[in-house]
Enzyme design. Structure first.
Site, short mmCIF file in Angstrom:
data_model
loop_
_atom_site.label_atom_id
_atom_site.label_comp_id
_atom_site.label_asym_id
_atom_site.label_seq_id
_atom_site.Cartn_x
_atom_site.Cartn_y
_atom_site.Cartn_z
N ARG A 196 88.37 -49.44 125.63
CA ARG A 196 90.07 -48.88 125.13
C ARG A 196 90.25 -48.53 126.24
O ARG A 196 89.90 -47.15 126.93
CB ARG A 196 89.73 -48.66 123.98
CG ARG A 196 91.12 -47.98 123.72
CD ARG A 196 91.41 -46.22 123.77
NE ARG A 196 92.69 -45.53 123.08
CZ ARG A 196 92.91 -44.70 123.26
NH1 ARG A 196 92.59 -43.78 124.74
NH2 ARG A 196 94.01 -44.23 122.87
N THR A 224 94.24 -34.38 126.58
CA THR A 224 94.39 -34.68 127.79
C THR A 224 95.34 -34.32 128.75
O THR A 224 95.15 -32.49 128.18
CB THR A 224 95.35 -35.74 128.15
OG1 THR A 224 94.98 -37.34 126.88
CG2 THR A 224 96.23 -36.12 129.49
N THR A 280 100.81 -36.19 126.25
CA THR A 280 98.86 -36.13 124.71
C THR A 280 98.82 -36.47 123.53
O THR A 280 100.19 -36.25 123.65
CB THR A 280 98.28 -34.76 125.22
OG1 THR A 280 98.91 -33.86 125.03
CG2 THR A 280 98.42 -34.20 127.27
N GLY A 281 98.14 -36.72 123.48
CA GLY A 281 97.37 -37.66 122.06
C GLY A 281 97.62 -38.97 122.15
O GLY A 281 96.85 -39.64 122.72
N SER A 305 87.82 -32.84 127.37
CA SER A 305 89.23 -33.86 127.64
C SER A 305 89.21 -34.27 128.56
O SER A 305 90.22 -34.98 128.64
CB SER A 305 90.70 -32.99 126.28
OG SER A 305 91.00 -32.48 127.68
N THR A 363 92.68 -38.07 132.24
CA THR A 363 92.16 -37.84 130.10
C THR A 363 91.13 -38.26 131.08
O THR A 363 90.20 -40.00 131.08
CB THR A 363 92.85 -38.53 129.46
OG1 THR A 363 92.43 -38.16 128.31
CG2 THR A 363 93.24 -40.29 129.41
N1 ASP Z 1 96.72 -40.33 125.13
C1 ASP Z 1 94.38 -39.87 125.00
C2 ASP Z 1 94.17 -40.90 124.95
O1 ASP Z 1 95.16 -41.75 124.26
C3 ASP Z 1 94.37 -39.06 124.34
C4 ASP Z 1 94.79 -37.64 124.21
O2 ASP Z 1 95.76 -37.31 124.18
O3 ASP Z 1 94.62 -37.37 122.71
O4 ASP Z 1 92.95 -41.94 126.14
#
Ligand code: ASP
Length: 352
Positions: A233, A205, A256-257, A87, A223
Site C-alpha cells: 500500500r 508522518t 499527515t493523516g 511513524s 513516513t
Molecule cells: N499520511 C500517511 C499515509 O497515509 C500516514 C499518516 O500520516 O498517518 O501513509
C-alpha cells in the site's frame, strides 16, 4: 515528423510555457509579493522534542546561508533516525506482515523538481533516496525493489528498521485486531471483541518545509505510512501534490493523516494554490479541511477527515489545521525569532 532530442524538446517546452504566460493563459493570481526581505524559516509537523531538534539542527544550515533543500533534508534525517518515533523511518510501525515499508517525497521549488520513493524497505533515510531520484534521474518516483536497488547503488546500507519496540506493538496488534483469526493465547481470544483501538497510535508522518535567505522553498514528507497497512500500500506522502507540494513563488504545504483522502483531494497542491490566490497558510490549511468534508458531504457521508495540514509562505508566515476532536494541531518552527511551537486550529466546517 522532425525528431527532437531531449534537450531541444525541453527548450521548446519552456518556450511554450513563457508564451502561454505572455498571452495570459496561465493565471497568476495572488503570488506572494517578494517586497519585503525574505527571512529564512523551517517548520515541521512534528511538535515533539525530535521535531524541535530537527528544525534547530536544520536552522544551522539556513542561518549560514545554506539552501532550503539541504535544510529540509537535514531536518527529515533527524526525525527518520529517531528509534522512538513509530511513524517515520527507523522504528516506524510495520505493515500487516511485520515489515517496515517507507514512503517519502522531496520537492525543490528553485528548480521545480521532485523525487519520491514508495514501499522502500531496509533504508533508514528514504527522503535522501528521494532526493537522489530527483537529482540523479529523469524520473520522479521509484517503488519497492527498484527503489531499494537504486538506494543500494548509491551506497545506502540495508538495515533492519524494525525496532524491538515496534515489533512488540505489531505483535500486540496481531493478537488483538480480529476475533476471527488464530493469533493470541486461547484464553485471550475467548469472547474477545476488539477493534485494535487499544494498540498504540497507528499513524503519523512528518512534513519539513523551509524557505532560505534567497527566498527559495523546499519540502519533504517522510513516513512509515499507516501501521498494519496491506503490504505494498502506498499513501499520500510520496505523491507530489498529495502529501507535499512546493511552489517557489508562493510557499509549500504538506499533509499527515489518512493518505487515502489526501490522494483523492490532491490536498497539498490545493493548499498551495489557495495561498497563490491570496489566502494565508493558516486559512489555506483550513480550506483543505473544508474541501475534503464537502466532497464527502456531496456523496452523503458525514465524514471527519483524520488529516493535518501544515503550510508556509514565502513571506515567512505559517499555519496548520486539522479537524480533530481533541486539542489543536501543533508544529515546530525555527526562524530568526528563535525556536517555537505553533498551535494551529481544530477547524470544523459549518454544516450546510
Ligand atoms: N499520511 C500517511 C499515509 O497515509 C500516514 C499518516 O500520516 O498517518 O501513509
Amino acid at each position: 515528423m522532425r525528431s527532437l532530442n531531449r534537450r531541444s524538446f525541453l527548450r521548446g517546452s519552456f518556450a511554450f510555457g513563457a508564451g502561454a504566460a505572455a498571452v495570459g493563459r496561465v493565471p497568476r493570481l495572488g503570488a506572494i509579493p517578494a517586497s519585503r526581505q525574505v527571512t529564512p524559516m523551517i517548520v515541521t509537523s512534528h511538535e515533539n522534542a525530535t521535531g524541535q531538534r530537527a528544525v534547530a539542527e536544520a536552522w544551522q544550515i539556513l542561518a549560514s546561508g545554506g539552501s532550503a533543500l539541504d535544510a529540509v533534508e537535514r531536518g527529515a534525517n533527524v526525525i527518520e533516525a529517531d528509534p522512538e518515533d513509530t511513524s517515520v523511518g527507523y522504528g516506524g510501525l510495520p505493515n500487516q506482515d511485520g515489515v517496515v515499508q517507507l514512503d517519502a517525497s522531496i520537492m525543490d521549488g528553485r528548480t521545480y523538481s521532485a523525487g519520491s520513493v514508495a514501499s522502500l524497505e531496509n533504508i533508514m533515510h528514504p527522503s535522501s533516496v528521494a532526493r537522489l531520484v530527483m537529482e540523479r534521474t529523469d524520473h520522479v518516483m521509484l517503488v519497492g525493489p527498484g527503489a531499494l536497488a537504486f538506494a543500494k547503488s548509491f551506497g545506502f546500507p540495508e538495515e533492519n528498521l524494525l525496532t524491538e519496540r515496534a515489533r512488540e506493538i505489531w505483535v500486540r496488534w496481531r493478537e488483538s485486531h480480529s476475533s476471527s483469526d488464530d493469533w493470541g493465547p486461547p484464553e485471550h481470544l475467548a469472547g474477545r471483541v476488539s477493534d485494535g483501538g487499544d494498540v498504540e497510535s497507528q499513524h503519523g508522518t512528518t512534513n519539513v518545509l523551509a524557505v532560505d535567505a534567497n527566498g527559495d522553498i523546499a519540502g519533504i514528507t517522510t513516513t512509515s505510512g499507516m501501521a498494519w497497512k496491506i503490504p505494498g500500500r502506498v499513501g499520500d506522502s510520496p505523491i507530489v501534490g498529495a502529501g507535499l507540494y512546493v511552489d517557489n513563488a508562493v510557499g509549500a504545504a504538506g499533509a499527515t493523516g489518512r493518505g487515502e483522502d489526501v490522494i483523492k483531494s490532491c490536498a497539498s497542491y490545493f493548499v498551495v494554490m489557495r495561498m497563490r490566490d491570496g489566502r494565508t497558510p493558516q486559512e489555506a490549511c483550513e480550506d483543505a479541511i473544508e474541501m475534503i468534508v464537502e466532497r464527502y458531504r456531496a456523496v452523503g457521508l458525514d465524514f471527519v477527515p483524520a488529516e493535518k495540514f501544515v503550510a508556509i509562505n514565502k513571506a515567512g508566515a505559517y499555519g496548520c489545521a486539522w479537524m480533530g476532536i481533541e486539542g489543536s494541531p501543533r508544529m515546530s518552527v525555527r526562524n530568526g525569532e528563535g525556536l517555537s511551537t505553533y498551535e494551529g486550529t481544530a477547524h470544523h466546517p459549518p454544516a450546510r
